[in-house]
Design an enzyme around this catalytic site. Sequence first.
Site, PDB file in Angstrom:
ATOM      1  N   CYS A  57      30.888  63.574  50.413  1.00 56.00           N
ATOM      2  CA  CYS A  57      31.578  63.033  51.577  1.00 56.00           C
ATOM      3  C   CYS A  57      32.945  62.488  51.168  1.00 56.00           C
ATOM      4  CB  CYS A  57      30.697  61.992  52.270  1.00 56.00           C
ATOM      5  SG  CYS A  57      31.206  61.652  53.970  1.00 56.00           S
TER       6      CYS A  57
ATOM      7  N   HIS B 271      25.219  64.870  52.821  1.00 51.46           N
ATOM      8  CA  HIS B 271      24.700  63.801  51.954  1.00 51.46           C
ATOM      9  C   HIS B 271      23.312  64.117  51.398  1.00 51.46           C
ATOM     10  CE1 HIS B 271      27.650  60.553  52.765  1.00 51.46           C
ATOM     11  NE2 HIS B 271      27.790  61.153  53.933  1.00 51.46           N
TER      12      HIS B 271
ATOM     13  N   GLU C 134      21.904  62.535  49.063  1.00 49.56           N
ATOM     14  CA  GLU C 134      21.252  61.258  48.697  1.00 49.56           C
ATOM     15  C   GLU C 134      20.632  60.566  49.911  1.00 49.56           C
ATOM     16  OE1 GLU C 134      24.365  61.596  49.294  1.00 49.56           O
ATOM     17  OE2 GLU C 134      25.241  59.738  50.067  1.00 49.56           O
TER      18      GLU C 134
END
Lengths: 224, 77
Positions: free
Chosen positions: A87, A195, A197
């Site tokens: 990002c 993302h 994560e």
Amino acid sequence: MKSAVITFPGSNCDRDMAVALEQASGVKPVMLWHRETEIPAGIDLIAVPGGFSYGDYLRSGAMASRSPIMAAVKEAAARGTYVLGVCNGFQVLTESGLLPGALMRNAGIHFVCRDVALTVENNQSAFTSLYQQGEQVVFPVAHHDGNYVADDAVLDRLEGEGRVAFRYAESVNGSARNIAGVLSDKSNVLGMMPHPERAVEAAHGNVDGVRMFKGLVEGLMATA
Amino acid sequence: MKTRVFVTLKGGVLDPQGKAIHHALEGLGFSGINDVRAGKLIELDLADGTSDEDIDAMCSKLLANTVIENYRIEKIG
């Protein structure tokens, strides 16, 4: 695998990234503040997290890419250390010249915050080795400036060299050729807007990101 | 020494902000607008004698992202 996570003023995914890395590797990442000038010895992977570093002043990632720690990240990347930018981290990597192209305002103007389907375009990198070639995965996106831009010659080169790691399965932000993530020429640097994560625990509702971190742990342990 | 740096998107680059501004102007009833491109103006107050090379380096190293943007330097004394 020993990892480090960079924190800039305005980073907001640094702790999520640290949790995902610790979960996969069993080792707590070193947290590095943007004013640091050195990457500690023995670090296999540096993560540049999402957020709004320096308030997105001037351009997203512009100020962060000129911060002291990024000079050290560039040196480490040149030595072959792995770097993952997610990002705002992807924006920082393009602004710093570690990856080609630029990330502009989403073509539809709106901030896009939702789960998106991605196709794994290259599973030959340490970041993607546990995914199947052509597999569809779902990661969350949350960005305003995710519209990947590069000239046709650069795009053709990225495609020809297998450096498009992930592609959106649908139009999300106007990115050229629906590119969601790109690799460096030596495949040790990956930048991506979605993302991974945020997709590593059952509580996230999605664990598609786990294999990225597990793959890195397996791949980087093997080379260490 | 006051210097202005104008940063604009390169020709072929889509400008979503310009498009939105265009749309908003039409929403206000203005007609005959062919196109809108948005850019940035950065004003620098520099020490006298700052070299042209240094000003150019400021632009290429930070103020503009030359992958997508052009810049123009205007010295206003």
